[in-house]
Scaffold this motif. Structure first.
Motif, short mmCIF file in Angstrom:
data_model
loop_
_atom_site.label_atom_id
_atom_site.label_comp_id
_atom_site.label_asym_id
_atom_site.label_seq_id
_atom_site.Cartn_x
_atom_site.Cartn_y
_atom_site.Cartn_z
N CYS A 1 0.83 -1.21 0.00
CA CYS A 1 0.00 0.00 0.00
C CYS A 1 0.86 1.25 0.00
O CYS A 1 0.56 2.22 -0.69
CB CYS A 1 -0.92 0.04 1.22
N ARG B 1 -0.49 2.48 -3.65
CA ARG B 1 -1.54 3.49 -3.51
C ARG B 1 -1.01 4.83 -2.99
O ARG B 1 -1.43 5.88 -3.45
CB ARG B 1 -2.64 2.98 -2.58
N HIS B 2 -0.09 4.78 -2.04
CA HIS B 2 0.32 6.05 -1.43
C HIS B 2 1.39 6.79 -2.22
O HIS B 2 1.53 7.99 -2.10
CB HIS B 2 0.75 5.83 0.02
N CYS C 1 -4.69 -4.72 0.90
CA CYS C 1 -3.69 -4.58 1.94
C CYS C 1 -3.39 -5.93 2.59
O CYS C 1 -4.29 -6.74 2.79
CB CYS C 1 -4.23 -3.60 2.98
#
Lengths: 419, 244
Positions: free
Chosen positions: B135, B139-140, B171
């Motif tokens: 993640c 995503r980040h 996740c």
């Protein structure tokens, strides 16, 4: 052990037992699978829904920035329609108002509303002698079982049909099989009479239109129609964040929330603007025709204005309660609404902090979030839950409410004194 | 001008995954990639910041920045450290850091693309591999392609694509300090992810990822819940197995 850690431990015990519950697992996996399938179908049919969602996001944001003005406009219009308007600063005041309207009523019917949970309305009305009936099927089951809703839209998501059959057999005195259509029909028959008997109907609202004083209630079962249409009095309790400027804004919201809640179209949208009326005899307007004679709109602050002032937390008020994030959350997928207080999931931690439960109830939820950000990717309002969670965790640390074990682990892992 | 590159290892690798950290050094040696490491590394502050102890992260951060500013580029195998340096130091602590900060996979892919390193691979038997998007990295920080591009260079490695990848990936459960707050739940999330969400096929025996926290969590889930042979490694670990 500190009081703090007792709170955490009792939460963790519940969470742990939910994670071990195999029938909960089955129910959840079925629900997640079916939600995603339906949502993907709806998105395929209406590919422009994401664009509409971002348009709605701007509307929600701008509405909150001028919320006082919109509330005033709503009040003026509702009163002009011969409806009653009450701005409740907190849950207590809202409850007192509702009680004053309900007073003397024997039967109250209610459609699903999370906002009304902030008022603890069912037990409070029962205390003054009313019989309160939840009419949404899932909520009805939960109410009868004295259980806790585990999803925003599918509150009985964790209860298998066998358990429902047993419950309804007890209520109706018949021996009912665990066949869903039969069970649904039994509840319909049972509640039909309550709708007719009821003196007061209680609903929430998906949107409140400032321009016209209209309340939008979206549903599939048809119960909210009856709740808002049959009794003599209709009371709406809605958070101030539900107020948006125009009717077309509300129609946009209907489209967006429906698709994200995995439906192609809502079966029913009730638009209520004031009490029922007729001018059919000599053009003289008489209030109270076939629908309710009294209409009450209670707008609830209860911490929302404080939230709206904060640029980070404000986002949580954009939430449409579509429940989509929950099905995409790695934690919720395992333990359902045990990851939450009344408001669930990551965003639930923020809502719990401000609206129902306070920091004490929010803290364990905040530390259960993995900050993975998957909810944000799926949210029609792009609510940044991880960002809000960091802020919430800082508040928790500031109040010395961080779990002891976590603090120790952090100290050991980082070499930094966390005291 | 010689570019001074620092390999920032990160506490999680140094303390909990020394062998996996070693994969990176072995790889760099084989490919003649020169980097500097520090004798001592302070905690970057990522766990403190996400735990709500932002104020406690400042002291280390200031010292770290002084050190990092001596280099032209910082390379790290830990997406958490990377995000702390790249994003949180500015947004949460108001501190600026001079050099660019990249993940090991971004660094490697950059060198490959420019032709500065030319890894040669053995033709081993076909092997199915799943890449798990961390993640923090995905995503980040939106690093999705580089690890995949590197993996796709290896002959006979077939990438198994689960239903949800990249920005939709699921996740492992090890993030957000859940692994510390409720370790059992965190590992169960990983097990559910592998079995139900990823539907890992029977012939999959290797999961590759790019984050120490993901390696730890997924390994525990395999040990406790999977009851089958399954290795979990980083991209460097995969590469050194196939390099000539």
């Amino acid at each position: 052990m500190s009081v703090n850690d007792e709170i955490y431990n009792s939460y963790l015990r519940k969470l742990g037992s939910a994670a071990r519950n195999s029938s909960l697992r089955t129910a959840l996996e079925r629900a997640i699978e079916s939600y995603r399938r339906n949502r993907d179908e709806a998105f395929k049919l209406y590919p422009y829904v994401e664009r509409k969602a971002s348009k709605l996001r701007k509307i929600k944001k701008n509405s909150l920035l001028r919320i006082e003005e919109l509330i005033k406009q709503t009040r003026d219009v509702v009163e002009d329609l011969k409806g009653n308007f009450y701005m409740a600063e907190n849950a207590y005041k809202a409850l007192e108002y509702v009680k004053s309207v309900v007073k003397g009523a024997e039967t109250v019917v209610k459609s699903k509303s999370l906002t009304m949970e902030e008022l603890n309305i069912n037990s409070e009305l029962e205390r003054i002698g009313c019989k309160v009936f939840e009419t949404d099927l899932g909520e009805f089951i939960i109410q009868q079982l004295k259980s806790k809703p585990m999803h925003l839209l599918s509150p009985a998501i964790h209860i298998p049909r066998e358990k429902v059959a047993k419950l309804l057999s007890k209520i109706t005195g018949k021996k009912l099989p665990a066949e869903i259509p039969i069970l649904v029909k039994e509840v319909r028959n049972y509640l039909r009479q309550k709708f007719v008997e009821a003196d007061v109907g209680l609903t929430g609202a998906n949107a409140v239109v400032a321009e016209t004083g209209s309340v939008f209630i979206i549903e599939n079962e048809g119960n909210a129609r009856l709740v808002s249409g049959l009794p003599e009095k209709h009371i709406v309790v809605a958070g101030i964040e539900k107020v948006i400027p125009t009717l077309s804004d509300a129609m946009l919201l209907v489209e967006v929330v429906t698709r994200y809640a995995n439906y192609k179209a809502p079966t029913y949208v009730s638009i209520v603007s004031g009490p029922s009326k007729t001018g059919d005899i000599e053009k003289k307007i008489v209030y109270g025709a076939h629908g309710p004679k009294e209409f009450h709109l209670v707008l609830l602050d209860n911490g929302r204005k404080e939230m709206a002032k904060d640029p980070v937390y404000r986002q949580a008020l954009y939430c449409l309660r579509c429940g989509g994030c929950l099905y995409e959350c790695p934690v919720y997928s395992l333990v359902s609404g045990y990851f939450g207080h009344v408001y669930m999931g990551g965003i639930g931690a923020i809502l719990t902090r401000f609206l129902l439960g306070g920091l004490e109830k929010a803290a364990p939820i905040a530390y259960t979030c993995t900050l993975c950000g998957r909810c944000k990717k799926h949210c029609p309002m792009e609510i940044d839950v991880p960002e809000m969670m960091l802020k919430l965790r800082e508040e928790i640390v500031g109040k010395g409410m961080v779990p002891f074990k976590l603090k120790e682990n952090l100290k050991n892992a980082t070499g930094v004194n966390t005291d | 001008m010689v570019k001074k590159v620092l390999l920032w290892q990160g506490c999680n690798y140094r303390k909990n995954l020394p062998n996996d950290l070693n994969n990176i050094f072995t790889l760099f040696n084989k490919l003649n990639i020169e980097v500097t490491t520090l004798e001592e590394e302070l905690c970057c502050g990522f766990p403190l910041i996400i735990g709500g102890f932002r104020n406690k992260a400042k002291k280390n951060a200031k010292e770290i920045i002084e050190t990092l500013n001596r280099f032209n580029l910082v390379v790290t195998p830990c997406p958490a450290c990377q995000r702390a340096f790249k994003e949180f130091y500015m947004s949460k602590l108001g501190l600026k850091i001079k050099p660019g900060v990249v993940h090991v996979t971004q660094f490697l892919w950059g060198l490959i693309k420019k032709g500065k390193i030319k890894p040669k691979f053995k033709h081993l038997e076909e092997e199915k591999v799943m890449y798990h998007d961390p993640c923090e990295l995905g995503r980040h920080m939106e690093v999705y392609e580089e690890p995949r591009k590197i993996i796709s260079l290896i002959p006979n490695v077939k990438l198994y694509k689960p239903k949800y990848t990249k920005e939709k990936s699921i996740c492992c459960g090890g993030g957000g300090l859940l692994a510390s707050f409720f370790p059992t739940l965190s590992v169960k999330i990983a097990a559910r992810k592998l079995i139900i969400e990823d539907e890992i096929p029977k012939d999959l025996k290797l999961i590759v990822t790019a984050c120490p926290q993901c390696i730890l969590t997924i390994r525990r889930a395999v040990d406790i819940f999977l009851n089958r042979e399954m290795k979990v490694t980083n991209v460097s670990g995969l590469l050194i197995r196939f390099l000539t």
